[in-house]
Design a protein around this motif. Structure first.
Motif, mmCIF file in Angstrom:
data_model
loop_
_atom_site.group_PDB
_atom_site.id
_atom_site.type_symbol
_atom_site.label_atom_id
_atom_site.label_comp_id
_atom_site.label_asym_id
_atom_site.label_seq_id
_atom_site.Cartn_x
_atom_site.Cartn_y
_atom_site.Cartn_z
ATOM 1 N N LEU A 4 7.367 -7.987 -5.799
ATOM 2 C CA LEU A 4 6.602 -6.260 -5.327
ATOM 3 C C LEU A 4 6.923 -7.064 -3.749
ATOM 4 O O LEU A 4 6.010 -7.752 -3.203
ATOM 5 N N ALA B 197 7.848 -4.471 0.267
ATOM 6 C CA ALA B 197 7.137 -3.110 0.384
ATOM 7 C C ALA B 197 7.126 -1.594 -0.493
ATOM 8 O O ALA B 197 7.524 -2.096 -1.599
ATOM 9 N N HIS B 198 5.708 -0.989 -0.253
ATOM 10 C CA HIS B 198 5.378 0.290 -1.346
ATOM 11 C C HIS B 198 6.312 0.608 -1.973
ATOM 12 O O HIS B 198 7.582 1.122 -1.256
ATOM 13 N N HIS C 210 -0.937 -10.093 -10.071
ATOM 14 C CA HIS C 210 -0.838 -9.309 -9.938
ATOM 15 C C HIS C 210 -2.124 -8.320 -9.985
ATOM 16 O O HIS C 210 -2.986 -7.163 -9.511
ATOM 17 N N ASP D 99 -3.479 -3.781 -9.195
ATOM 18 C CA ASP D 99 -2.941 -3.865 -7.774
ATOM 19 C C ASP D 99 -1.472 -3.773 -8.106
ATOM 20 O O ASP D 99 -0.628 -3.513 -7.379
ATOM 21 N N TYR D 100 -1.130 -3.661 -9.690
ATOM 22 C CA TYR D 100 0.452 -3.854 -9.241
ATOM 23 C C TYR D 100 1.393 -2.514 -8.806
ATOM 24 O O TYR D 100 2.050 -1.699 -8.760
ATOM 25 N N GLY E 192 -0.695 0.277 -7.167
ATOM 26 C CA GLY E 192 -0.643 0.467 -5.599
ATOM 27 C C GLY E 192 0.661 -0.129 -4.824
ATOM 28 O O GLY E 192 0.747 0.467 -3.691
ATOM 29 N N LYS E 193 1.238 -1.306 -5.533
ATOM 30 C CA LYS E 193 1.960 -1.953 -4.582
ATOM 31 C C LYS E 193 3.756 -1.140 -5.006
ATOM 32 O O LYS E 193 4.318 -0.969 -4.232
ATOM 33 N N TRP E 194 3.520 -0.971 -6.322
ATOM 34 C CA TRP E 194 4.630 -0.268 -6.648
ATOM 35 C C TRP E 194 5.099 1.177 -6.774
ATOM 36 O O TRP E 194 6.150 1.972 -6.612
#
Length: 157
Positions: free
Chosen positions: A11, A13-14, A123, A127-128, A130-132
Motif C-alpha cells: 500500500l 499513497a491513499h 496492516h 489500516d488497510y 484507511g490506506k486503500w
C-alpha cells in the motif's frame, strides 16, 4: 515450470498500491488504483482458475495506464501474461507484455493467498481500509483459500 514465484502488494499513497511480481527469471513492478476493485478482481480470477476455468483475466487501473493479467490454464499448468496498456480500454494487441510465467495451479493459488495474508498481517483490515480506501478483500481471499484446499484434497468418489 518456474518456481519461487512471489507477489507483493504494498500500500502506498491513499488509494494506491504497488504490486511486485518475481520469479527466478524476472521482476515486474505494477501499480493499482482503488478506482476499481483490483484486489477483488485479481483474487476472483485466480479462484476461477483453481475451480477449473481455462482462461480468465484481471486488470489493475493505474490512471490512465492499466496492467492486464491474462491467465490460461491447461490441466494443472497456468500461463500468466501481464500486459501494460496506455489505456485500460485498449485491446490486448495494444499492450506490451512486461511479465510472463508458467507454474502449477497450486503454486499460483498458494502464492496469491500468501501475498494477501501478508497484507492482512502487516496492516490489519482497518489500516488497510484507511490506506486503500476500501475494505480488505476478505470474502474473495477466503473463497480462493476454500477452493484451493478443495483442489488439494478432492473428495473420493
Amino acid at each position: 515450470m518456474t518456481s519461487g514465484m512471489r507477489i507483493t502488494w504494498t500500500l502506498g499513497a491513499h488509494g494506491w498500491a504497488d504490486c511486485t511480481l518475481e520469479d527466478h527469471r524476472s521482476t515486474a513492478e505494477l501499480a493499482a488504483s482503488s478506482i476499481t476493485s483490483a484486489p477483488e478482481e485479481f483474487l476472483t480470477a485466480v479462484a476461477r482458475l483453481v475451480a477449473g476455468e481455462t482462461e480468465t483475466r484481471a486488470q489493475f487501473e493505474a490512471e490512465p495506464a492499466a496492467y492486464r493479467w491474462i491467465f490460461l490454464r491447461e490441466g494443472e499448468d497456468i500461463w500468466i501474461h501481464v500486459l501494460e496498456l496506455s489505456d485500460g480500454n485498449a485491446h490486448d494487441t495494444r499492450g506490451t507484455q512486461i511479465w510472463f510465467s508458467q507454474l502449477g495451479v497450486d503454486q499460483l493459488a498458494r502464492t496469491v493467498i500468501r501475498c494477501f495474508d501478508e497484507v492482512a498481517q502487516t496492516h490489519g483490515e482497518s489500516d488497510y481500509r484507511g490506506k486503500w480506501g476500501e475494505h480488505f478483500p476478505r470474502t474473495e481471499l477466503e473463497a480462493l483459500r476454500r477452493l484451493w484446499r478443495a483442489h488439494q484434497h478432492p473428495q473420493a468418489p
